[in-house]
Scaffold this motif. Structure first.
Motif, PDB file in Angstrom:
ATOM      1  N   VAL A 140      34.848  98.356  62.519  1.00 34.06           N
ATOM      2  CA  VAL A 140      36.016  97.523  62.766  1.00 34.06           C
ATOM      3  C   VAL A 140      36.154  96.424  61.714  1.00 34.06           C
ATOM      4  O   VAL A 140      37.267  95.984  61.410  1.00 34.06           O
ATOM      5  CB  VAL A 140      35.946  96.909  64.184  1.00 34.06           C
ATOM      6  CG1 VAL A 140      34.787  95.930  64.298  1.00 34.06           C
ATOM      7  CG2 VAL A 140      37.262  96.239  64.549  1.00 34.06           C
ATOM      8  N   ILE A 141      35.038  95.982  61.116  1.00 31.74           N
ATOM      9  CA  ILE A 141      35.118  94.948  60.079  1.00 31.74           C
ATOM     10  C   ILE A 141      35.792  95.504  58.831  1.00 31.74           C
ATOM     11  O   ILE A 141      36.576  94.819  58.167  1.00 31.74           O
ATOM     12  CB  ILE A 141      33.717  94.392  59.765  1.00 31.74           C
ATOM     13  CG1 ILE A 141      33.190  93.612  60.971  1.00 31.74           C
ATOM     14  CG2 ILE A 141      33.750  93.498  58.532  1.00 31.74           C
ATOM     15  CD1 ILE A 141      31.855  92.956  60.746  1.00 31.74           C
ATOM     16  N   ASP A 164      39.310  95.320  59.458  1.00 30.53           N
ATOM     17  CA  ASP A 164      39.814  93.948  59.325  1.00 30.53           C
ATOM     18  C   ASP A 164      40.169  93.640  57.874  1.00 30.53           C
ATOM     19  O   ASP A 164      41.226  93.058  57.587  1.00 30.53           O
ATOM     20  CB  ASP A 164      38.768  92.948  59.827  1.00 30.53           C
ATOM     21  CG  ASP A 164      38.555  93.043  61.329  1.00 30.53           C
ATOM     22  OD1 ASP A 164      39.453  93.543  62.022  1.00 30.53           O
ATOM     23  OD2 ASP A 164      37.481  92.619  61.795  1.00 30.53           O
ATOM     24  N   HIS A 200      33.682  90.289  65.563  1.00 29.53           N
ATOM     25  CA  HIS A 200      33.467  91.735  65.519  1.00 29.53           C
ATOM     26  C   HIS A 200      32.055  92.094  65.073  1.00 29.53           C
ATOM     27  O   HIS A 200      31.565  93.181  65.389  1.00 29.53           O
ATOM     28  CB  HIS A 200      34.491  92.385  64.579  1.00 29.53           C
ATOM     29  CG  HIS A 200      35.877  92.395  65.134  1.00 29.53           C
ATOM     30  ND1 HIS A 200      36.993  92.631  64.353  1.00 29.53           N
ATOM     31  CD2 HIS A 200      36.345  92.194  66.389  1.00 29.53           C
ATOM     32  CE1 HIS A 200      38.079  92.578  65.104  1.00 29.53           C
ATOM     33  NE2 HIS A 200      37.706  92.309  66.343  1.00 29.53           N
TER      34      HIS A 200
END
Length: 252
Positions: free
Chosen positions: A116-117, A120, A196
């Motif tokens: 998820v990073i 981002d 996250h």
């Protein structure tokens, strides 16, 4: 030759802001070139078995640097950074973790890298590139203001201060917008990464040196723009004093 400090004050503020903005742009484009003035630093998990893994990645406007952390001394907040290399300089740079890490490192089980990073950073690609464009416009505008001031000193003409004022306003607006975006990225985006990365030993920290330089530059240009406005539209509109009458020579 008498120098009017009020007339050259906007140029002085523009020159200092020009140097600070160049430092913001070119920081981290080479090893040991203001590598500590980063927008944010991404810290990777410790204890990875991959020998090619770096312990931190400092993100700049046109590049990123990476390296290892020295062992922290007892009582200190963290170890010193040892920069081992920096990426190539790009005008429209956007940090991509999937390119910065090797596949075996970024997706290895020991690193526990949260996907998820990476998402981002991909979501903020347009934002960071737009910020870089605003910095480039700001540097160009401030440089043009300095050139306009030099021309006015060499060959002074009436209303030349309008060009200086216009470029200063453009530079002030561009760098103010860029500084606002940088601040949002530094605080909001860093908080998002930390949220996250919680549980995966991935963390981020914003660069206070970079924020200090960019806001100092924006503030100087704002002051210079106000001073230039006063010179052009207040002092420049005042009628010039009439020459003192000469005493008539007495005839013999």
């Amino acid at each position: 030759m008498k120098v009017d400090f009020k007339k050259i004050f906007p140029a002085l503020t523009a020159f200092i802001a020009f140097i600070l903005t160049l430092c913001c742009l070119f920081a981290g484009t080479q090893k040991n070139l203001l590598d500590g003035a980063d927008l944010l630093t991404l810290y990777t998990p410790e204890g990875s078995s991959a020998s090619t893994a770096n312990q931190f990645y400092s993100v700049h406007i046109m590049s990123y640097c990476h390296g290892s952390l020295e062992k922290a001394e007892p009582g200190s907040s963290g170890g010193a950074r040892n920069v081992t290399g920096c990426s190539d300089r790009k005008l429209l740079f956007a940090f991509d973790p999937t390119e910065a890490w090797h596949d075996g490192v970024s997706h290895g089980p020991n690193l526990e890298w949260p996907r998820v990073i990476s998402d981002d950073f991909h979501a903020f690609r347009l934002t960071t590139r737009s910020m870089a464009v605003m910095y480039i416009i700001g540097v160009g505008a401030v440089g043009s203001a300095l050139v306009a001031k030099m021309v006015s000193l060499i060959a002074p003409r009436r209303q030349q201060g309008l060009f200086e004022f216009g470029f200063l306003v453009l530079g002030s607006l561009s760098l103010s917008v860029a500084s606002i975006v940088a601040t949002v990225v530094a605080f909001e985006f860093v908080d998002l990464i930390n949220a996250h990365g919680d549980g995966s030993n991935v963390s981020a920290k914003y660069g206070d040196k970079f924020l200090g330089m960019t806001w100092a530059s924006a503030g100087l240009l704002l002051v210079g723009s106000i001073a230039s406005f006063i010179n052009v539209f207040v002092r420049g509109m005042q009628p010039e004093p009439a020459p003192a009458p000469k005493d008539e020579e007495e005839g013999d």
